[in-house]
Design an enzyme around this catalytic site. Structure first.
Site, PDB file in Angstrom:
ATOM      1  N   HIS A  18       0.856  -1.200   0.000  1.00 62.00           N
ATOM      2  CA  HIS A  18       0.000   0.000   0.000  1.00 62.00           C
ATOM      3  C   HIS A  18       0.889   1.247   0.000  1.00 62.00           C
ATOM      4  CE1 HIS A  18       0.725   0.526   4.303  1.00 62.00           C
ATOM      5  NE2 HIS A  18       0.259  -0.687   4.556  1.00 62.00           N
ATOM      6  N   HIS A  21       3.796   1.673   2.478  1.00 58.93           N
ATOM      7  CA  HIS A  21       5.064   1.024   2.097  1.00 58.93           C
ATOM      8  C   HIS A  21       5.773   1.846   1.022  1.00 58.93           C
ATOM      9  CE1 HIS A  21       2.495  -2.673   3.104  1.00 58.93           C
ATOM     10  NE2 HIS A  21       3.309  -2.501   4.121  1.00 58.93           N
ATOM     11  N   CYS A 126       0.948 -10.580  20.350  1.00 54.46           N
ATOM     12  CA  CYS A 126       0.092 -10.062  19.274  1.00 54.46           C
ATOM     13  C   CYS A 126       0.601 -10.639  17.960  1.00 54.46           C
ATOM     14  CB  CYS A 126       0.134  -8.535  19.216  1.00 54.46           C
ATOM     15  SG  CYS A 126      -0.653  -7.903  17.706  1.00 54.46           S
ATOM     16  N   CYS A 129       1.560  -8.042  15.216  1.00 51.27           N
ATOM     17  CA  CYS A 129       2.882  -7.416  15.431  1.00 51.27           C
ATOM     18  C   CYS A 129       3.987  -8.449  15.410  1.00 51.27           C
ATOM     19  CB  CYS A 129       2.984  -6.759  16.797  1.00 51.27           C
ATOM     20  SG  CYS A 129       1.939  -5.356  17.069  1.00 51.27           S
ATOM     21  N   CYS A 144      -3.797  -4.982  22.026  1.00 50.64           N
ATOM     22  CA  CYS A 144      -2.504  -4.589  21.457  1.00 50.64           C
ATOM     23  C   CYS A 144      -2.491  -3.068  21.234  1.00 50.64           C
ATOM     24  CB  CYS A 144      -2.297  -5.309  20.123  1.00 50.64           C
ATOM     25  SG  CYS A 144      -1.048  -4.504  19.098  1.00 50.64           S
ATOM     26  N   HIS A 147      -2.532  -2.512  17.198  1.00 51.36           N
ATOM     27  CA  HIS A 147      -3.660  -3.000  16.400  1.00 51.36           C
ATOM     28  C   HIS A 147      -5.011  -2.906  17.109  1.00 51.36           C
ATOM     29  CE1 HIS A 147      -0.132  -4.786  14.464  1.00 51.36           C
ATOM     30  NE2 HIS A 147      -0.822  -4.578  13.367  1.00 51.36           N
ATOM     31  N   LYS A 295      -3.317   5.435  11.103  1.00 59.87           N
ATOM     32  CA  LYS A 295      -2.212   4.909  10.303  1.00 59.87           C
ATOM     33  C   LYS A 295      -2.767   4.075   9.153  1.00 59.87           C
ATOM     34  CE  LYS A 295       1.909   2.023  10.575  1.00 59.87           C
ATOM     35  NZ  LYS A 295       1.889   0.591  10.357  1.00 59.87           N
ATOM     36  N   LYS A 298      -2.676  -2.508   6.737  1.00 61.47           N
ATOM     37  CA  LYS A 298      -3.474  -3.606   6.197  1.00 61.47           C
ATOM     38  C   LYS A 298      -4.649  -3.921   7.091  1.00 61.47           C
ATOM     39  CE  LYS A 298       0.758  -5.259   4.379  1.00 61.47           C
ATOM     40  NZ  LYS A 298       1.987  -5.843   4.894  1.00 61.47           N
TER      41      LYS A 298
HETATM   42  N1  MSP Z   1       8.506  -7.006   8.216  1.00 56.72           N
HETATM   43  C1  MSP Z   1       8.634  -5.951   9.147  1.00 56.72           C
HETATM   44  C2  MSP Z   1       9.942  -5.203   8.966  1.00 56.72           C
HETATM   45  C3  MSP Z   1      11.170  -6.043   9.062  1.00 56.72           C
HETATM   46  S1  MSP Z   1      12.609  -5.139   8.745  1.00 56.72           S
HETATM   47  C4  MSP Z   1      13.857  -6.137   9.195  1.00 56.72           C
HETATM   48  C5  MSP Z   1       7.477  -4.978   8.987  1.00 56.72           C
HETATM   49  N2  MSP Z   1       6.850  -5.018   7.807  1.00 56.72           N
HETATM   50  S2  MSP Z   1       5.610  -4.105   7.373  1.00 56.72           S
HETATM   51  O1  MSP Z   1       5.112  -4.651   6.133  1.00 56.72           O
HETATM   52  O2  MSP Z   1       4.675  -3.984   8.436  1.00 56.72           O
HETATM   53  O3  MSP Z   1       6.234  -2.739   6.976  1.00 56.72           O
HETATM   54  C6  MSP Z   1       6.627  -1.823   7.914  1.00 56.72           C
HETATM   55  C7  MSP Z   1       7.193  -0.577   7.261  1.00 56.72           C
HETATM   56  O4  MSP Z   1       6.369  -0.133   6.160  1.00 56.72           O
HETATM   57  C8  MSP Z   1       7.176   0.586   8.215  1.00 56.72           C
HETATM   58  O5  MSP Z   1       8.271   0.563   9.108  1.00 56.72           O
HETATM   59  C9  MSP Z   1       7.233   1.749   7.271  1.00 56.72           C
HETATM   60  O6  MSP Z   1       8.528   1.872   6.771  1.00 56.72           O
HETATM   61  C10 MSP Z   1       6.295   1.273   6.159  1.00 56.72           C
HETATM   62  N3  MSP Z   1       4.920   1.650   6.427  1.00 56.72           N
HETATM   63  C11 MSP Z   1       3.855   0.824   6.593  1.00 56.72           C
HETATM   64  N4  MSP Z   1       2.731   1.572   6.801  1.00 56.72           N
HETATM   65  C12 MSP Z   1       3.067   2.877   6.774  1.00 56.72           C
HETATM   66  C13 MSP Z   1       2.351   4.077   6.902  1.00 56.72           C
HETATM   67  N5  MSP Z   1       1.062   4.124   7.077  1.00 56.72           N
HETATM   68  N6  MSP Z   1       3.076   5.227   6.826  1.00 56.72           N
HETATM   69  C14 MSP Z   1       4.424   5.251   6.626  1.00 56.72           C
HETATM   70  N7  MSP Z   1       5.116   4.131   6.511  1.00 56.72           N
HETATM   71  C15 MSP Z   1       4.472   2.941   6.568  1.00 56.72           C
HETATM   72  O7  MSP Z   1       7.228  -4.221   9.902  1.00 56.72           O
END
Ligand code: MSP
Length: 502
Positions: A18, A21, A126, A129, A144, A147, A295, A298
């Site tokens: 999304h 990311h 969780c 997380c 959590c 979440h 935020k 997903k």
């Molecule tokens: N898989 C772990 C990270 C492991 S790194 C060794 C994880 N994945 S995640 O799919 O949840 O992605 C997290 C990252 O995606 C966040 O730290 C951020 O960089 C980015 N983001 C996810 N949602 C976001 C927003 N709503 N806003 C900004 N960044 C976001 O955690």
């Protein structure tokens, strides 16, 4: 030559990518492109985090095996990034054999160094997380904190990393390296968490088998986070190509969202210390993109796909908006109104307008051939300042400020044209000097916007008759005033950014 190794978090493949990311990935890409532009040797890594309960559950819900599921999802991330013009040097998947080998070697090293021990663990977990929480960390009703969903009570025999033994070493590391975490507020957050006392952490599971096996006790798999973090080492040849590994480590720049500070700023440096390597040189923490104050994620069903946005606005406007409107370090609201107003103000009215009026007047007053810049133009001082400010901002990892400085140059140049009104003047040296200087600004602007909007930059370059591409230039040399060569054909072309109504 300096080296710049930049990483994004590797994204969970429980669902499609999304815009949240995309925010991290576009920022990392722009920083990587900036560093290439200043002549650094760059390695830019992103990828997918494919093990663990969360991904296994997603596969189960879709009636496929975890392997089938991750094989479907990982390419969706890779293609979302190529659609956004992301120029990563590698894409790592944690299910690759190279990663399994690195995880096993790295954690075996820690085990042999005596920092991993067996014990029983009972705790509140969780799944979303992939993390245990203390009761005091949960919201009212035992939910959590991220979440807002119920946590599970788990009890298992597993291996523990003796994090508590690293408290003093971590504090000493942060005191000796004041910029190891930026911005400073996030460094303070990490430090105060460490000063508050560290507990040993459970790093293996027997309840699931979708993970990397613990080599000395195969009933266990490593917990997903201790597998995931190691991706940063796998990709540069940890345990397999010592020379390559040492050329990139520890001079790394991890760009992460603020919810994963503890993993990156506490667990990870301690694990590196335990394995006998240096902690990462720098972690840059950014905020969240919010939708209606929440935020984007997903689990909240408020996610927006990057493909939907680029289909509507175009790739570069989306990249520009992500880089310009939510400064790295702050939270930002994501809305259609926000992206449209930024598009109209900066892209249609300023940059697009500058290019189109210069090309039009060069067409009508100079026969479509670009004149030479005026060495004494007032704009040369404005350009010198803009270049210095933009460079300082990009070097500090702050794309929004780099772009702000670039747009000051664009606005001043539009203002200069409005004062000089070359479209009303008779052709001649006066008009040539004004237009040549405006073309020179466009050349500089193309270079300065190339990390943010690579194809727009290349198109401006082409239309003003230059050869090669802005991304092939090297700063600061290419930023010297006067580089625009006279005598090149200037093409008018269709508006780069037609104004939008909504
Ligand atoms: N898989 C772990 C990270 C492991 S790194 C060794 C994880 N994945 S995640 O799919 O949840 O992605 C997290 C990252 O995606 C966040 O730290 C951020 O960089 C980015 N983001 C996810 N949602 C976001 C927003 N709503 N806003 C900004 N960044 C976001 O955690």
């Amino acid at each position: 030559m300096s080296r710049f190794y930049i990483t994004t978090p590797i994204y969970y493949v429980n669902d499609a990518p999304h815009v949240g990311h995309a925010y991290t990935t576009v920022n990392a890409d722009a920083l990587a492109r900036w560093h290439r532009l200043i002549g650094d040797e760059v390695f830019f890594l992103t990828g997918t985090d494919e093990h663990g309960q969360k991904v296994a559950r997603a596969a189960e819900e879709h009636g496929v095996t975890p392997k089938e599921w991750t094989d479907q999802l990982a390419p969706r991330f890779a293609s979302a990034w190529s659609d956004l013009d992301i120029a990563n040097d590698d894409f790592i998947r944690t299910t690759e054999p190279r990663h399994q080998r690195a995880v096993q070697q790295f954690l075996t090293r820690i085990y042999e160094n005596g920092w991993i021990v067996k014990d029983t663990y009972r705790g509140l977990y969780c799944v979303a997380c992939e993390q245990y929480y203390g009761e005091d960390e949960l919201l009212e009703g035992g939910l959590c904190p991220i979440h807002r969903t119920p946590v599970d009570l788990l009890e298992e025999e597993n291996y523990f990393f003796r994090l508590s033994a690293f408290e003093e070493q971590l504090i000493a590391w942060y005191e000796a390296n004041p910029t190891a975490v930026v911005p400073e507020a996030k460094r303070n957050e990490a430090l105060s968490f460490i000063r508050g006392g560290l507990r040993d952490i459970s790093i293996t599971r027997t309840s699931i088998d979708w993970g990397v096996a613990v080599p000395w006790d195969e009933k266990h798999v490593f917990y997903v986070w201790y597998d995931a973090l190691i991706n940063y080492l796998t990709a540069i040849g940890y345990g397999e190509d010592e020379a390559r590994f040492e050329s990139w480590w520890p001079v790394v720049h991890h760009l992460i969202g603020k919810e994963i500070i503890r993993f990156h700023c506490v667990w990870w440096p301690a694990m590196c210390m335990a394995a006998g390597i240096d902690p990462p040189a720098q972690v840059q923490v950014h905020g969240w993109l919010l939708v209606g104050g929440e935020k984007m994620s997903k689990s909240s069903l408020n996610q927006i796909s990057p493909g939907e946005l680029t289909a509507d606005y175009g790739v570069d406007p989306v990249r520009y908006h992500l880089l310009r409107d939510t400064p790295l370090g702050s939270d930002g609201d994501f809305s259609a109104e926000g992206i449209t107003s930024r598009y109209n103000a900066d892209l249609a009215n300023n940059l697009g307008n500058l290019l189109s009026r210069v090309a039009t007047v060069v067409g009508s007053k100079c026969g479509g051939v670009g004149p030479a810049p005026d060495p004494d133009s007032r704009l040369s001082d404005v350009a010198v300042t803009a270049l210095a400010e933009a460079s300082a901002a990009w070097n500090a990892g702050l794309p929004h400020l780099g772009l702000e400085a670039t747009w000051r140059l664009i606005r001043e140049t539009n203002a200069e044209l409005e004062t000089a009104e070359p479209w009303k003047a008779e052709p001649g040296p006066g008009v040539d000097a004004v237009l040549g200087s405006a073309l020179e600004v466009l050349r500089l602007v193309a270079i300065l916007v190339s990390p943010a909007m690579p194809s727009t930059a290349a198109e401006i370059w082409r239309r003003i008759g230059l050869e090669g591409s802005p991304a092939e230039q090297t700063l600061p040399a290419a930023g010297a005033w006067g580089g625009y060569p006279a005598g090149r054909p200037v093409e008018k072309g269709a508006p780069l950014f037609p104004r939008r109504k909504g």
